[in-house]
Design an enzyme around this catalytic site. Structure first.
Site, PDB file in Angstrom:
ATOM      1  N   ARG A  52       0.873  -1.181   0.000  1.00 19.84           N
ATOM      2  CA  ARG A  52       0.000   0.000   0.000  1.00 19.84           C
ATOM      3  C   ARG A  52       0.907   1.227   0.000  1.00 19.84           C
ATOM      4  O   ARG A  52       2.122   1.129   0.139  1.00 19.84           O
ATOM      5  CB  ARG A  52      -1.011   0.001   1.150  1.00 19.84           C
ATOM      6  CG  ARG A  52      -0.641  -0.619   2.447  1.00 19.84           C
ATOM      7  CD  ARG A  52       0.452   0.083   3.207  1.00 19.84           C
ATOM      8  NE  ARG A  52       0.205   1.522   3.331  1.00 19.84           N
ATOM      9  CZ  ARG A  52       1.139   2.407   3.592  1.00 19.84           C
ATOM     10  NH1 ARG A  52       2.414   2.038   3.728  1.00 19.84           N
ATOM     11  NH2 ARG A  52       0.871   3.686   3.704  1.00 19.84           N
ATOM     12  N   GLY A  53       0.272   2.414  -0.147  1.00 21.07           N
ATOM     13  CA  GLY A  53       1.065   3.634  -0.332  1.00 21.07           C
ATOM     14  C   GLY A  53       1.170   3.886  -1.830  1.00 21.07           C
ATOM     15  O   GLY A  53       1.531   2.968  -2.595  1.00 21.07           O
ATOM     16  N   ALA A  54       0.828   5.114  -2.259  1.00 22.03           N
ATOM     17  CA  ALA A  54       0.650   5.385  -3.690  1.00 22.03           C
ATOM     18  C   ALA A  54       1.859   4.979  -4.555  1.00 22.03           C
ATOM     19  O   ALA A  54       1.694   4.224  -5.535  1.00 22.03           O
ATOM     20  CB  ALA A  54       0.287   6.858  -3.887  1.00 22.03           C
ATOM     21  N   ARG A  95      -7.049  -0.488  -7.012  1.00 23.77           N
ATOM     22  CA  ARG A  95      -7.387   0.577  -6.048  1.00 23.77           C
ATOM     23  C   ARG A  95      -7.594   1.869  -6.848  1.00 23.77           C
ATOM     24  O   ARG A  95      -6.808   2.162  -7.764  1.00 23.77           O
ATOM     25  CB  ARG A  95      -6.299   0.752  -4.979  1.00 23.77           C
ATOM     26  CG  ARG A  95      -6.294  -0.409  -3.975  1.00 23.77           C
ATOM     27  CD  ARG A  95      -5.468  -0.117  -2.746  1.00 23.77           C
ATOM     28  NE  ARG A  95      -6.116   0.773  -1.809  1.00 23.77           N
ATOM     29  CZ  ARG A  95      -5.501   1.315  -0.751  1.00 23.77           C
ATOM     30  NH1 ARG A  95      -4.220   1.055  -0.520  1.00 23.77           N
ATOM     31  NH2 ARG A  95      -6.149   2.109   0.073  1.00 23.77           N
ATOM     32  N   GLN A 198      -1.965   2.519   9.908  1.00 24.87           N
ATOM     33  CA  GLN A 198      -0.669   2.643   9.213  1.00 24.87           C
ATOM     34  C   GLN A 198       0.334   3.423  10.060  1.00 24.87           C
ATOM     35  O   GLN A 198       1.540   3.198   9.960  1.00 24.87           O
ATOM     36  CB  GLN A 198      -0.858   3.343   7.867  1.00 24.87           C
ATOM     37  CG  GLN A 198      -1.564   2.516   6.814  1.00 24.87           C
ATOM     38  CD  GLN A 198      -3.053   2.788   6.770  1.00 24.87           C
ATOM     39  OE1 GLN A 198      -3.653   3.135   7.791  1.00 24.87           O
ATOM     40  NE2 GLN A 198      -3.670   2.628   5.624  1.00 24.87           N
ATOM     41  N   ASP A 239      -1.947  10.822  -2.394  1.00 19.85           N
ATOM     42  CA  ASP A 239      -2.336   9.760  -3.331  1.00 19.85           C
ATOM     43  C   ASP A 239      -2.665  10.304  -4.712  1.00 19.85           C
ATOM     44  O   ASP A 239      -2.561   9.595  -5.715  1.00 19.85           O
ATOM     45  CB  ASP A 239      -3.526   8.975  -2.784  1.00 19.85           C
ATOM     46  CG  ASP A 239      -3.042   7.980  -1.746  1.00 19.85           C
ATOM     47  OD1 ASP A 239      -2.769   8.404  -0.610  1.00 19.85           O
ATOM     48  OD2 ASP A 239      -2.881   6.802  -2.096  1.00 19.85           O
ATOM     49  N   ASN A 249      -5.410  12.450   0.189  1.00 13.75           N
ATOM     50  CA  ASN A 249      -4.511  11.619   1.005  1.00 13.75           C
ATOM     51  C   ASN A 249      -5.360  10.871   2.026  1.00 13.75           C
ATOM     52  O   ASN A 249      -6.583  11.020   2.079  1.00 13.75           O
ATOM     53  CB  ASN A 249      -3.438  12.485   1.679  1.00 13.75           C
ATOM     54  CG  ASN A 249      -2.337  11.650   2.318  1.00 13.75           C
ATOM     55  OD1 ASN A 249      -1.786  10.757   1.668  1.00 13.75           O
ATOM     56  ND2 ASN A 249      -2.026  11.891   3.569  1.00 13.75           N
ATOM     57  N   LYS A 250      -4.713  10.073   2.843  1.00 15.91           N
ATOM     58  CA  LYS A 250      -5.395   9.213   3.821  1.00 15.91           C
ATOM     59  C   LYS A 250      -6.441   9.978   4.617  1.00 15.91           C
ATOM     60  O   LYS A 250      -6.207  11.117   5.033  1.00 15.91           O
ATOM     61  CB  LYS A 250      -4.327   8.612   4.748  1.00 15.91           C
ATOM     62  CG  LYS A 250      -4.816   7.697   5.842  1.00 15.91           C
ATOM     63  CD  LYS A 250      -5.716   6.592   5.352  1.00 15.91           C
ATOM     64  CE  LYS A 250      -5.106   5.756   4.244  1.00 15.91           C
ATOM     65  NZ  LYS A 250      -6.085   4.841   3.616  1.00 15.91           N
TER      66      LYS A 250
HETATM   67  O1  MRU Z   1      -4.490   3.188   2.123  1.00 11.07           O
HETATM   68  P1  MRU Z   1      -3.015   3.415   1.999  1.00 11.07           P
HETATM   69  O2  MRU Z   1      -2.231   2.897   3.147  1.00 11.07           O
HETATM   70  O3  MRU Z   1      -2.505   2.942   0.655  1.00 11.07           O
HETATM   71  O4  MRU Z   1      -2.877   4.989   2.004  1.00 11.07           O
HETATM   72  C1  MRU Z   1      -1.593   5.550   1.919  1.00 11.07           C
HETATM   73  C2  MRU Z   1      -1.580   7.030   2.039  1.00 11.07           C
HETATM   74  O5  MRU Z   1      -2.600   7.679   2.141  1.00 11.07           O
HETATM   75  C3  MRU Z   1      -0.240   7.689   1.936  1.00 11.07           C
HETATM   76  O6  MRU Z   1      -0.214   8.854   2.706  1.00 11.07           O
HETATM   77  C4  MRU Z   1       0.016   8.074   0.467  1.00 11.07           C
HETATM   78  O7  MRU Z   1      -0.195   6.971  -0.364  1.00 11.07           O
HETATM   79  C5  MRU Z   1       1.370   8.608   0.266  1.00 11.07           C
HETATM   80  S1  MRU Z   1       2.590   7.344   0.415  1.00 11.07           S
HETATM   81  C6  MRU Z   1       4.088   7.993   0.018  1.00 11.07           C
END
Ligand code: MRU
Length: 348
Positions: A52-54, A95, A198, A239, A249-250
């Site tokens: 996970r993470g963009a 996603r 996270q 994201d 973002n999250k």
């Molecule tokens: O649902 P996730 O864990 O994939 O969400 C991740 C985030 O929101 C991060 O802040 C974002 O992807 C940036 S990661 C460098």
């Protein structure tokens, strides 16, 4: 080819002709690496948050593309392109919010169009280039972002935008790493980041491994932290960023930005150019992923809420550009982001 990273773990790797993912659902309890040779399984791993993470999602999808090409070549050596599409569409649908996924697949598509002859090696080289460029971008953003952080700074971060969420080093945590190496950081706070935790599970794990002390807070404690202890910078990843500088973002990022503005805390977003979506004019048009309600109703396999209660679980939100002090990219920083500033640094 080698990918240089200082961390003692690799969230995404290519080893022995397979994609290897550190299963982030299991952290911090166990460090389990899973090997993938099938693009459909990579799509499922992205969907269920093994990775996970963009940026990490984009890199995993690029390696997934290589696996899809390999399978298409085995099925139809001379017509592999026509066998490829369903697999790539599955990866693309895994996603919806992180635009790095679509960006990486589009770049792999362009590389596939250029190929003349057996494609697997050329496409693997492209996937590795995407991976290496992400690490280089993170290091550059770390330096650019750290220049904003004065000495003795107190920082709050949200979710995990670190080495686990990227090719290595991290975006928001890359700035924390670089500022910490300069001796500028007095304290780092991490939101636990409900419901996937996270912050509690991943950010705390990776900063502790780097020897950067981190203090965990409940998401709901952020405004109280700003008022009572003082926070100089909120630093987060992204994201997807719209053409006007609005940032998805999250979930919880938007309320952090509102609280930051109310308390004189500055707000920094750190994201590579692969997170920008010039095709989306403003944040409200960004697709927001809704995940299952059981993620809120249950915790650790135990029911939290009474039977019959429903839940709404959007996992990203949009922070308007007007609440952001600076967006840091590998191409430069955009202060008080707007359409003109975004264009100046990132082009159309
Ligand atoms: O649902 P996730 O864990 O994939 O969400 C991740 C985030 O929101 C991060 O802040 C974002 O992807 C940036 S990661 C460098």
């Amino acid at each position: 080819m080698t990918i240089h990273r200082p961390e003692s773990f690799r969230a995404v790797d290519w080893k022995d002709d397979a994609l290897v993912l550190l299963d982030q659902r299991e952290l911090p309890r166990q460090e389990i690496y899973r090997s993938y040779t099938d693009a459909g399984e990579v799509a499922a791993a992205i969907r269920c948050m093994v990775v996970r993470g963009a940026p990490a999602i984009g890199i995993a999808a690029a390696y997934g593309y290589v696996l899809a090409v390999r399978a298409a070549c085995a099925a139809a050596p001379t017509h592999w392109r026509s066998h490829l599409r369903p697999q790539i569409e599955r990866l693309a649908a895994s996603r919806p919010t992180a635009v790095n996924l679509a960006w990486a697949l589009a770049r792999m598509d362009r590389a596939a169009e250029r190929v003349d002859g057996p494609p697997a090696a050329a496409l693997l080289a492209e996937a590795i280039a995407i991976h290496e460029e992400d690490v280089a971008a993170n290091r550059r953003m770390g330096e650019i972002g750290a220049a904003y952080i004065g000495s003795g700074a107190v920082v709050l971060t949200h979710c995990n935008a670190g080495a686990l969420a990227t090719g290595g080093y991290g975006t928001a945590l890359g700035v924390v790493r670089a500022a910490s190496a300069r001796g500028s950081i007095a304290a780092v706070y991490a939101d636990e980041t409900r419901p996937w935790l996270q912050g509690a599970r991943l950010t705390a794990w990776e900063l502790a491994r780097d020897g950067i002390p981190v203090t965990l807070i409940a998401d709901a404690a952020a405004a109280h932290l700003m008022r009572t202890r003082g926070v100089d910078w909120v630093i987060v990843g992204a994201d997807r960023i719209a053409a006007n500088g609005d940032v998805a973002n999250k979930i919880g990022t938007y309320q952090l930005a509102l609280a930051a503005r109310a308390h004189g805390t500055r707000f920094m977003v750190v994201a590579p150019s692969s997170t920008f979506d010039a095709g989306i004019a403003e944040g409200p048009s960004i697709p927001i992923e809704l995940r299952g309600e059981e993620e809120l109703l249950d915790a650790g396999g135990r029911r939290l809420a009474p039977a019959g209660v429903s839940a709404w679980n959007p996992v990203f939100d949009v922070t308007p550009a007007g609440l952001i002090d600076v967006i840091v990219t590998e191409r430069g920083a955009i202060e008080r982001p707007d359409v003109a500033g975004m264009r100046r640094v990132l082009g159309a």
